[in-house]
Design a protein around this motif. Structure first.
Motif, PDB file in Angstrom:
ATOM      1  N   ALA A 228       6.754   2.127 -13.486  1.00 57.21           N
ATOM      2  CA  ALA A 228       7.121   0.724 -13.316  1.00 57.21           C
ATOM      3  C   ALA A 228       7.705   0.543 -11.921  1.00 57.21           C
ATOM      4  N   VAL A 229       7.610  -0.665 -11.394  1.00 53.78           N
ATOM      5  CA  VAL A 229       8.226  -1.008 -10.117  1.00 53.78           C
ATOM      6  C   VAL A 229       9.318  -2.030 -10.368  1.00 53.78           C
TER       7      VAL A 229
ATOM      8  N   ALA B 203       0.831  -1.212   0.000  1.00 52.37           N
ATOM      9  CA  ALA B 203       0.000   0.000   0.000  1.00 52.37           C
ATOM     10  C   ALA B 203       0.860   1.254   0.000  1.00 52.37           C
ATOM     11  N   ASP B 204       2.022   1.187   0.643  1.00 47.29           N
ATOM     12  CA  ASP B 204       2.945   2.328   0.639  1.00 47.29           C
ATOM     13  C   ASP B 204       3.371   2.686  -0.780  1.00 47.29           C
ATOM     14  N   VAL B 205       3.727   1.682  -1.562  1.00 44.86           N
ATOM     15  CA  VAL B 205       4.203   1.938  -2.924  1.00 44.86           C
ATOM     16  C   VAL B 205       3.105   2.580  -3.765  1.00 44.86           C
TER      17      VAL B 205
ATOM     18  N   ARG C   8       4.461  -1.804 -15.422  1.00 46.52           N
ATOM     19  CA  ARG C   8       5.372  -2.946 -15.541  1.00 46.52           C
ATOM     20  C   ARG C   8       5.949  -3.279 -14.171  1.00 46.52           C
ATOM     21  N   LEU C   9       6.338  -4.537 -14.016  1.00 44.23           N
ATOM     22  CA  LEU C   9       6.923  -5.004 -12.765  1.00 44.23           C
ATOM     23  C   LEU C   9       8.155  -5.843 -13.072  1.00 44.23           C
TER      24      LEU C   9
ATOM     25  N   ARG D 160       8.568  -9.018  -3.877  1.00 40.84           N
ATOM     26  CA  ARG D 160       7.304  -9.492  -3.311  1.00 40.84           C
ATOM     27  C   ARG D 160       6.371  -8.312  -3.017  1.00 40.84           C
ATOM     28  N   ILE D 161       6.931  -7.213  -2.558  1.00 43.54           N
ATOM     29  CA  ILE D 161       6.118  -6.001  -2.352  1.00 43.54           C
ATOM     30  C   ILE D 161       5.510  -5.552  -3.669  1.00 43.54           C
ATOM     31  N   GLY D 162       6.334  -5.529  -4.720  1.00 40.37           N
ATOM     32  CA  GLY D 162       5.837  -5.121  -6.030  1.00 40.37           C
ATOM     33  C   GLY D 162       4.734  -6.023  -6.541  1.00 40.37           C
ATOM     34  N   ALA D 163       4.879  -7.337  -6.331  1.00 40.35           N
ATOM     35  CA  ALA D 163       3.858  -8.273  -6.787  1.00 40.35           C
ATOM     36  C   ALA D 163       2.546  -8.077  -6.033  1.00 40.35           C
ATOM     37  N   ARG D 164       2.635  -7.873  -4.712  1.00 37.37           N
ATOM     38  CA  ARG D 164       1.416  -7.646  -3.936  1.00 37.37           C
ATOM     39  C   ARG D 164       0.744  -6.347  -4.383  1.00 37.37           C
ATOM     40  N   ALA D 165       1.532  -5.300  -4.633  1.00 37.17           N
ATOM     41  CA  ALA D 165       0.965  -4.040  -5.118  1.00 37.17           C
ATOM     42  C   ALA D 165       0.320  -4.232  -6.487  1.00 37.17           C
TER      43      ALA D 165
END
Length: 274
Positions: free
Chosen positions: A103-104, A88-90, A127-128, A112-117
């Motif tokens: 992109a992240v 949620a922060d991202v 993009r991730l 893992r943070i990027g995937a959850r976001a």
């Protein structure tokens, strides 16, 4: 090469102070490219990724984040250090910065943070890139690093360990890399690191992947056992659009081991080669 560093700053997003370093800006060819948010790993404050930000900033408007509980971002005994809060922060950071398209790029925990976001399909996330993310989780093999390695090194850093003393934990790193780690590791809240490490084994990373509808790259280190060949196959089954890149002569800390190979592995996935 002229430095692309612009400034460090704090912003209120998702109810906390989020600190970031900005590189590049929106001028020139960068204006037509998506911004990039770099999310470091479990004990990596943003400043330790500054050399990567410098390179990214040559091509992209780049923001390197201090994940909550690290560096100069908020930390406290009552702060939520869960994966959901970090994701949620991202999303909130991108909104607060007014990023219309971004992109992240997340390393390890940051992947893992990027995937959850991304599983929440936020507006503007295009993009991730997941750089050697832990694939541990419920019912799966444990993450290969051990918690005492983190806790012991953080304790010693709080006591004032030197770069040379830090070499026992990171024997292959350069003097400059060790100096940065020795200087900044004490800013990592032990509670945040323990929560994230435990989350490596309790959060179901794989369950997030089918919800990802954007282009995704998995970057794998050739050495180490964070991502094994069978893991790549499983991830490809969950993400048909997955692009896989592999960096030779590199362990988990890929840009530290093979910086040139790290940049080359992106190809033009982000919109321009690095």
């Amino acid at each position: 090469m002229q430095s692309s560093f612009l400034y460090g700053a704090n912003i209120l997003a998702n109810g906390i102070r989020q600190h970031y370093l900005r590189f590049g800006g929106k001028d020139g060819e960068r204006a037509g490219r998506d911004a990039v948010i770099i999310v470091p790993g479990i004990t990596s404050p943003a400043v330790t990724w500054g050399f990567v930000g410098e390179r990214f900033g040559q091509q992209f408007d780049t923001y390197v984040l201090d994940v909550r509980g690290r560096g100069l971002s908020s930390a406290s005994e009552t702060l939520d250090y869960s994966l959901d809060a970090q994701a949620a922060d991202v999303i909130a950071l991108a909104e607060a910065l007014g990023l219309e398209r971004y992109a992240v790029v997340g390393h390890s925990m940051g992947g893992r943070i990027g995937a959850r976001a991304a599983s929440q399909q936020p507006r503007g996330l295009t993009r991730l890139v997941m750089v050697d993310p832990p694939v541990s989780g419920p019912g799966r093999r444990a993450y290969p690093s051990k918690l005492p390695w983190y806790v012991d090194s953080m304790r010693l850093a709080r006591e004032g360990y030197s770069a040379e003393q830090m070499r026992a934990f990171c024997p292959t790193w350069t003097e400059q890399q060790l100096q940065l780690r020795a200087e900044w590791l004490h800013t990592c809240d032990e509670r945040a690191v323990i929560a994230s490490f435990e989350g490596f084994h309790t959060d179901d990373f794989h369950a997030d992947l089918p919800a990802l509808k954007l282009p995704v790259m998995l970057m794998q280190a050739s050495r180490g056992d964070v991502i094994l060949p069978e893991d790549v196959q499983e991830l490809q089954g969950l993400l048909p659009q997955l692009v896989v890149s592999r960096v030779e002569d590199a362990g988990h800390m890929i840009p530290w081991d093979n910086e040139a190979g790290f940049y080359a592995a992106f190809g033009d996935f982000l919109g321009a080669p690095l």
